[in-house]
Design an enzyme around this catalytic site. Sequence first.
Site, PDB file in Angstrom:
ATOM      1  N   HIS A 114     -13.510  30.700  35.285  1.00  0.00           N
ATOM      2  CA  HIS A 114     -14.675  31.549  35.010  1.00  0.00           C
ATOM      3  C   HIS A 114     -14.980  32.519  36.157  1.00  0.00           C
ATOM      4  O   HIS A 114     -15.268  33.695  35.917  1.00  0.00           O
ATOM      5  CB  HIS A 114     -15.898  30.661  34.732  1.00  0.00           C
ATOM      6  CG  HIS A 114     -16.948  31.331  33.911  1.00  0.00           C
ATOM      7  ND1 HIS A 114     -17.756  30.649  33.030  1.00  0.00           N
ATOM      8  CD2 HIS A 114     -17.349  32.618  33.825  1.00  0.00           C
ATOM      9  CE1 HIS A 114     -18.588  31.488  32.435  1.00  0.00           C
ATOM     10  NE2 HIS A 114     -18.372  32.691  32.920  1.00  0.00           N
TER      11      HIS A 114
ATOM     12  N   TYR B 258     -22.272  28.248  29.362  1.00  0.00           N
ATOM     13  CA  TYR B 258     -23.220  28.783  28.387  1.00  0.00           C
ATOM     14  C   TYR B 258     -24.157  27.694  27.859  1.00  0.00           C
ATOM     15  O   TYR B 258     -25.194  27.998  27.264  1.00  0.00           O
ATOM     16  CB  TYR B 258     -22.480  29.435  27.216  1.00  0.00           C
ATOM     17  CG  TYR B 258     -21.619  30.613  27.607  1.00  0.00           C
ATOM     18  CD1 TYR B 258     -21.700  31.183  28.878  1.00  0.00           C
ATOM     19  CD2 TYR B 258     -20.704  31.158  26.716  1.00  0.00           C
ATOM     20  CE1 TYR B 258     -20.899  32.265  29.243  1.00  0.00           C
ATOM     21  CE2 TYR B 258     -19.900  32.236  27.066  1.00  0.00           C
ATOM     22  CZ  TYR B 258     -19.996  32.780  28.334  1.00  0.00           C
ATOM     23  OH  TYR B 258     -19.204  33.831  28.685  1.00  0.00           O
TER      24      TYR B 258
ATOM     25  N   ASP C 165     -15.639  33.585  21.983  1.00  0.00           N
ATOM     26  CA  ASP C 165     -15.643  33.413  23.437  1.00  0.00           C
ATOM     27  C   ASP C 165     -16.770  32.488  23.859  1.00  0.00           C
ATOM     28  O   ASP C 165     -17.951  32.827  23.740  1.00  0.00           O
ATOM     29  CB  ASP C 165     -15.796  34.771  24.123  1.00  0.00           C
ATOM     30  CG  ASP C 165     -15.748  34.636  25.633  1.00  0.00           C
ATOM     31  OD1 ASP C 165     -14.645  34.392  26.167  1.00  0.00           O
ATOM     32  OD2 ASP C 165     -16.805  34.757  26.276  1.00  0.00           O
TER      33      ASP C 165
ATOM     34  N   LYS D 271     -14.027  28.210  29.313  1.00  0.00           N
ATOM     35  CA  LYS D 271     -13.812  28.551  30.720  1.00  0.00           C
ATOM     36  C   LYS D 271     -14.088  27.360  31.632  1.00  0.00           C
ATOM     37  O   LYS D 271     -14.996  26.555  31.374  1.00  0.00           O
ATOM     38  CB  LYS D 271     -14.706  29.733  31.126  1.00  0.00           C
ATOM     39  CG  LYS D 271     -14.536  30.964  30.228  1.00  0.00           C
ATOM     40  CD  LYS D 271     -15.496  32.073  30.603  1.00  0.00           C
ATOM     41  CE  LYS D 271     -15.455  33.193  29.592  1.00  0.00           C
ATOM     42  NZ  LYS D 271     -16.113  32.834  28.309  1.00  0.00           N
TER      43      LYS D 271
END
Length: 646
Positions: free
Chosen positions: A435, A373, A368, A402
């Site tokens: 997201h 990130y 994931d 995402k």
Amino acid sequence: MRYTRLLENIDENIEISKEALDQKKIISLLAEHKALLLRASDNEDLFTVNDFGNYIASLRLEKYPYVGGAAPRRIIPCDAGDDLIYTANEAPPDELIPFHHELAQIQKPPQYLFFYCDQPSLTGGETALIDSTLVYRFVNDNFPKFMDKLKTFGARYIRTLPSEDDKQSPIGRSFYNTYQVSSTVELEKKLNAIKGLEYEWLPEGSLRVVSEPIPAIRMIEQQDDHAVYQWTFHNAVIAAFIGWQDCRNDRKKSIRFGNDDAMDESVLTRIAKFMDENKVSYPWKKGDFFALNNRLVMHSRNSFTGPRRVYAAMFGGPITSVGDKSASSQLKPSALQVSDPTTFGFWRLDNPEEIAYNAIKNGYRRLDSACDYGNEKETGKGIRRALEEGICKREDLYITSKLWNTYHDPKHVLKAIEKSLDDLKLEYLDEYLIHFPISLEFVPFDKKYPPEWTNLEGKMVSIPNDINATWKAMEKLVDVGKTRFIGLSNFNCQHIRQVLSIARIRPTSLQIECHPHLSQKKLIRFAREARIRVSVFSPLGASSYIGLDMSTENDILFHNELVKNIAKKYNKTPAQIMIRWALQRNTLPISKSSTPERMQENRAMFDFYLHKEDVEVIDSLNLNRRYNDPGVFCEDAFGTFCPIYE
């Protein structure tokens, strides 16, 4: 009527009507609890053979022919049909019938077993039970080399069959009845069609059969949309070693590994002893019947005195009606049912390249990631290294990324996924999620990436946007092969309804925060009923948020005494208990770790299951406490009030 969970709480009796205990309910209960005792309520007459037959016929389960079994059987006619019920093993009463999964010596055993007691014995005669996952864990912990060979090669079964039923033998079923044939020509044709099986006609007219290698350890993943995810000692190895003894057969020569190596008799003896010491033997009463999940529980028969009449029936999976539009009938196996539910997440990691590599090396296949990130380039390098070393193939992985909040305008969606694909060095994603249901001012890719929550002036600016238009742009990503599936993250029920109202391609999954302090029961139920798989981040609760000042030490669930007590009961860590809790709620937990040892620990979820009472204890910890809440942190950090859950 009432039912009792035989492997969990034999003192509890739960009242339920026959109508309520229908196909859907019995399958659900057997997936959760493995074995049930069904008994008439105090104000009801005892169940008869016809009551038993009518009930199991009403469940609309696939009839399963008794082909390949060793024990002689007799058909017991009933109103529901003459081919539904038969006698249980009619071996002499002084012989103990060892533990086994019914017909585990064939490639496709039945899924469900039912037993009915017409006359209990004077003493003994219980149909003893044991949790197959418990046996798996014992063998795996104590005899890992033996377990590795069982997993790798399976087992071969050797048995000599007579031409006529031998009722004095517990394995005396004739080869005609065993294989449901009427001639030796028909029999040889059937045997010759089984790849790897060997047979030999003996001078006195009996038949020696050496089975093809049969899987001996099975991972039971899901049953009719119910998460199970348990390893099982799914074989008849101990039954053969202990019980396949008569004038034609030597029990010690009845089994071998699938590669024809001999099995260690001392190991088999220890396993048999463990089974006997941990069995559940519930005394039969007239009119009782058992419902067993043959994939998850093993049964045996204790020796007895006096007359005993116990009947049996076996079935495959549920029969669904033509045109059935129920949610479970429409589940897409490729999207909603997964072989391995554990997922590795890449939020807030040091050295993501090495961690991505180690995660794959230690068995993770669901990864994931996200633009936000800020580590997709490094993550991609770790993935590529694992692929180049041949640890797995790209098609073995399920990689999620995402769409960030600043790219919700449809004209930016394609560019956003292409940026993630370029960073990850992938040709496609398996899943791409929106997201957050929060649309922010666009930030050019070449000016600031990842853009995080603020624009180039450092301000968080929400903008008007039609999320349905964003979804339409997401659908086009599937059309052009950029991603296999699309889904949602941090959406509430109304957000999901909005997308479903216009979706040409429905969301495959929903990713949400979920842990014992935030159980999200209604949202999970809503998503599942909408045929949307649910993945959960932060399954361990507050620990990831302490460094962000979004939680405190007092919030940490590892220190909770109730969780610690349950962990002690199962000889597991608190983290393993919480991840297992997530699995048993039909959700896919996303965990992370920087060490290979902890990665392996977080995946050691499949050799136990939580009993109902323990699940309820963990459920009771719910505080509706959300740690990742834009309605809180956006105002604190950026001065913008942005609630999405209220």
